[in-house]
Design a protein around this motif. Structure first.
Motif, mmCIF file in Angstrom:
data_model
loop_
_atom_site.group_PDB
_atom_site.id
_atom_site.type_symbol
_atom_site.label_atom_id
_atom_site.label_comp_id
_atom_site.label_asym_id
_atom_site.label_seq_id
_atom_site.Cartn_x
_atom_site.Cartn_y
_atom_site.Cartn_z
ATOM 1 N N LEU A 1 0.822 -1.212 0.000
ATOM 2 C CA LEU A 1 0.000 0.000 0.000
ATOM 3 C C LEU A 1 0.856 1.263 0.000
ATOM 4 C CD1 LEU A 1 -2.967 -0.887 2.382
ATOM 5 C CD2 LEU A 1 -2.916 -0.843 -0.110
ATOM 6 N N TRP A 2 2.068 1.162 0.464
ATOM 7 C CA TRP A 2 3.006 2.278 0.364
ATOM 8 C C TRP A 2 3.258 2.603 -1.113
ATOM 9 C CZ3 TRP A 2 8.579 1.827 2.849
ATOM 10 C CH2 TRP A 2 9.290 3.028 2.651
ATOM 11 N N ARG A 3 3.299 1.563 -1.927
ATOM 12 C CA ARG A 3 3.745 1.729 -3.322
ATOM 13 C C ARG A 3 2.624 1.637 -4.350
ATOM 14 N NH1 ARG A 3 6.163 3.828 -6.823
ATOM 15 N NH2 ARG A 3 8.096 3.181 -7.791
ATOM 16 N N CYS A 4 1.505 0.959 -4.018
ATOM 17 C CA CYS A 4 0.468 0.700 -5.029
ATOM 18 C C CYS A 4 -0.938 0.986 -4.510
ATOM 19 C CB CYS A 4 0.514 -0.758 -5.493
ATOM 20 S SG CYS A 4 2.038 -1.242 -6.320
ATOM 21 N N ASP A 5 -1.824 1.267 -5.448
ATOM 22 C CA ASP A 5 -3.262 1.303 -5.184
ATOM 23 C C ASP A 5 -3.860 -0.027 -5.618
ATOM 24 O OD1 ASP A 5 -3.405 3.944 -4.227
ATOM 25 O OD2 ASP A 5 -3.354 4.718 -6.274
ATOM 26 N N LEU A 6 -4.829 -0.522 -4.844
ATOM 27 C CA LEU A 6 -5.498 -1.795 -5.154
ATOM 28 C C LEU A 6 -6.949 -1.508 -5.509
ATOM 29 C CD1 LEU A 6 -3.009 -2.568 -3.329
ATOM 30 C CD2 LEU A 6 -4.386 -4.451 -2.449
ATOM 31 N N GLU A 7 -7.448 -2.177 -6.530
ATOM 32 C CA GLU A 7 -8.851 -2.023 -6.903
ATOM 33 C C GLU A 7 -9.355 -3.303 -7.563
ATOM 34 O OE1 GLU A 7 -8.948 0.423 -10.939
ATOM 35 O OE2 GLU A 7 -7.597 1.371 -9.478
ATOM 36 N N PRO A 8 -10.665 -3.535 -7.500
ATOM 37 C CA PRO A 8 -11.203 -4.754 -8.123
ATOM 38 C C PRO A 8 -11.151 -4.686 -9.638
ATOM 39 C CG PRO A 8 -12.970 -3.385 -7.244
ATOM 40 C CD PRO A 8 -11.685 -2.756 -6.795
ATOM 41 N N ASP A 9 -11.104 -5.850 -10.248
ATOM 42 C CA ASP A 9 -11.119 -5.995 -11.706
ATOM 43 C C ASP A 9 -12.389 -6.756 -12.080
ATOM 44 O OD1 ASP A 9 -9.557 -5.951 -14.348
ATOM 45 O OD2 ASP A 9 -9.995 -8.082 -14.118
ATOM 46 N N THR A 10 -12.671 -6.831 -13.360
ATOM 47 C CA THR A 10 -13.838 -7.603 -13.802
ATOM 48 C C THR A 10 -13.708 -9.071 -13.421
ATOM 49 O OG1 THR A 10 -12.774 -7.851 -15.977
ATOM 50 C CG2 THR A 10 -14.372 -6.057 -15.727
ATOM 51 N N LYS A 11 -12.464 -9.554 -13.232
ATOM 52 C CA LYS A 11 -12.238 -10.944 -12.836
ATOM 53 C C LYS A 11 -12.387 -11.160 -11.327
ATOM 54 C CE LYS A 11 -8.962 -12.397 -16.450
ATOM 55 N NZ LYS A 11 -7.606 -12.964 -16.659
ATOM 56 N N THR A 12 -12.427 -10.077 -10.572
ATOM 57 C CA THR A 12 -12.513 -10.191 -9.115
ATOM 58 C C THR A 12 -13.870 -10.748 -8.691
ATOM 59 O OG1 THR A 12 -11.082 -8.249 -8.922
ATOM 60 C CG2 THR A 12 -12.238 -8.953 -6.932
ATOM 61 N N SER A 13 -13.856 -11.788 -7.866
ATOM 62 C CA SER A 13 -15.098 -12.426 -7.416
ATOM 63 C C SER A 13 -15.722 -11.617 -6.275
ATOM 64 C CB SER A 13 -14.826 -13.854 -6.924
ATOM 65 O OG SER A 13 -14.308 -14.651 -7.967
ATOM 66 N N ILE A 14 -16.871 -10.980 -6.554
ATOM 67 C CA ILE A 14 -17.616 -10.230 -5.548
ATOM 68 C C ILE A 14 -19.090 -10.590 -5.679
ATOM 69 C CG2 ILE A 14 -18.165 -7.962 -4.599
ATOM 70 C CD1 ILE A 14 -15.745 -6.841 -6.057
ATOM 71 N N PRO A 15 -19.664 -11.304 -4.711
ATOM 72 C CA PRO A 15 -19.016 -11.824 -3.493
ATOM 73 C C PRO A 15 -18.168 -13.051 -3.810
ATOM 74 C CG PRO A 15 -21.285 -12.562 -3.578
ATOM 75 C CD PRO A 15 -21.105 -11.641 -4.751
ATOM 76 N N MET A 16 -17.230 -13.340 -2.927
ATOM 77 C CA MET A 16 -16.342 -14.478 -3.129
ATOM 78 C C MET A 16 -17.073 -15.787 -2.845
ATOM 79 S SD MET A 16 -12.674 -15.178 -1.291
ATOM 80 C CE MET A 16 -11.873 -13.827 -2.148
ATOM 81 N N VAL A 17 -16.873 -16.753 -3.747
ATOM 82 C CA VAL A 17 -17.452 -18.093 -3.574
ATOM 83 C C VAL A 17 -16.296 -19.064 -3.363
ATOM 84 C CG1 VAL A 17 -18.819 -19.934 -4.614
ATOM 85 C CG2 VAL A 17 -19.419 -17.540 -5.051
ATOM 86 N N LEU A 18 -16.304 -19.772 -2.237
ATOM 87 C CA LEU A 18 -15.202 -20.663 -1.906
ATOM 88 C C LEU A 18 -15.326 -21.999 -2.628
ATOM 89 C CD1 LEU A 18 -14.959 -19.977 1.935
ATOM 90 C CD2 LEU A 18 -13.534 -19.033 0.111
ATOM 91 N N SER A 19 -14.179 -22.511 -3.055
ATOM 92 C CA SER A 19 -14.144 -23.807 -3.725
ATOM 93 C C SER A 19 -14.339 -24.935 -2.727
ATOM 94 C CB SER A 19 -12.798 -23.970 -4.443
ATOM 95 O OG SER A 19 -12.644 -25.288 -4.934
#
Length: 385
Positions: free
Chosen positions: A331-349
């Motif tokens: 987080l010091w160096r990068c910003d994080l954000e969701p992508d179209t591939k990001t699972s929201i909500p997450m479904v566990l295998s």
């Protein structure tokens, strides 16, 4: 053996290894910032975080420097991935665990001979070189060599050192990288949490003049809360197991049920995933809410991501500092954000003993534009002893 190795993971010993972990995190964050640039890039977070976890284990447990970002197909990383996949054949695993003699008779090996030879050779060569040249390096090998040279009534030869370092590899590579994936996922999709966390990070950077210390990172309350909440929602195993050593009567599970008597030798499974999400113990249990760890809401008797009692994970402090340093530098160096591939909500295998989402972990990373990121432009170390 646990008594012998426990001092390896005290706060004092982990502080000694702090700089080694920082160098891995520095390399990791620099790579992602430079690779993603201002435009941003989508990453398989399991891939990049496994490389960071691998480099930390290599330097702290095996005493060698491995750059898995510059050399993504190095032998250490490839064999670490193979070792971490030991649960892929549950039949071999269950036979060796429950019927070890039968497993040996049938030749059901969980780990290949090549893997055993590779890691044993690393340990043997490292120990020999250090003995001959009187090299002292702040890592697990040195700490085990100190134990070897003292009379504790337990053997600490090359085989034992290799076995302990290998257990450290299996536990610290895949499971820890998975914890990091869940951690970055939640931070990436919860911008309020990310902004609050980054403000705490920038404050530490200002206090330490851009060179974070072990004490500074260890005392970050909101960072602690974010990691604890992640481990509450996603304890890596679905259960903990213990062996009963004393007869004990469990109360009825239901109003019309009967008590259950446990006998010595019984194997008991604790479903801590279910406990961590039980509304009886946690308000809005499926919500990611780090503040619950700041307001005294959590009962530690029903919070056990690393187990509980005298047999809890021996390296829990090490795992936590590894997670803290990773997220701090990222987080010091990068910003994080969701992508179209990001699972929201997450479904566990449902296909693994350990928790993994269907579709994997995907986030978009972007080099951060701020004065706080400027120290990374230097090749000098950005952490203090």
């Amino acid at each position: 053996m646990r008594k012998l190795l426990s001092p390896t993971f005290t706060s004092g010993k982990i502080k000694i290894m702090f700089k080694l972990i920082c160098k891995c995190a520095d390399n990791f964050a620099n790579f992602l910032a430079n690779d993603s640039g201002n435009i941003g890039k989508t990453y398989d977070m399991k891939n990049v975080l496994s490389r960071y976890a691998n480099d930390v284990v290599a330097t702290c447990a095996f005493g060698i420097s491995v750059d898995s970002f510059k050399h993504p197909n190095n032998d250490f990383l490839l064999l670490a991935k193979e070792a971490a996949n030991f649960t892929s054949n549950p039949i071999k695993l269950l036979v060796n665990k429950n019927f070890p003699l039968l497993g040996r008779l049938l030749g059901l090996k969980i780990f290949s001979s090549k893997m055993k030879s590779f890691f044993k050779e690393i340990i043997a060569d490292t120990v020999k070189t250090r003995d001959e040249q009187k090299i002292i390096r702040p890592d697990m090998i040195h700490l085990m060599m100190e134990k070897r040279d003292n009379d504790h009534g337990l053997t600490m030869d090359i085989d034992e050192m290799t076995a302990q370092a290998f257990v450290f590899l299996v536990a610290g590579f895949d499971s820890t990288s998975s914890a990091m994936c869940f951690l970055t996922h939640e931070v990436g999709i919860n911008f309020d949490v990310q902004n609050k966390l980054r403000a705490e990070i920038d404050d530490i950077l200002a206090q330490t003049n851009g060179k974070p210390t072990y004490e500074a990172i260890s005392q970050m309350e909101y960072l602690d809360a974010v990691i604890n909440e992640t481990l509450r929602l996603y304890p890596l195993g679905g259960f903990l197991d213990r062996i009963c050593v004393k007869e004990f009567e469990l109360p009825p599970a239901t109003p019309d049920g009967k008590p259950i008597t446990l006998k010595p030798g019984d194997s008991i499974w604790f479903p801590h995933y279910a406990l961590h999400r039980d509304p009886k113990y946690y308000s809005q249990p499926d919500k990611f809410d780090p503040d619950r760890f700041l307001n005294g809401e959590v009962d530690n008797s029903v919070y056990m991501p690393f187990g509980i009692g005298p047999r809890m994970c021996i390296a829990n402090r090490f795992a936590l500092i590894k997670l803290k340093i990773m997220l701090f530098y990222l987080l010091w160096r990068c910003d994080l954000e969701p992508d179209t591939k990001t699972s929201i909500p997450m479904v566990l295998s449902k296909k693994s003993f350990l928790m993994n989402p269907e579709g994997g972990f995907w986030l978009k990373l972007r080099a951060r534009k701020s004065e706080a990121a400027i120290p990374f432009l230097s090749n000098e170390s950005v952490c203090e002893d």
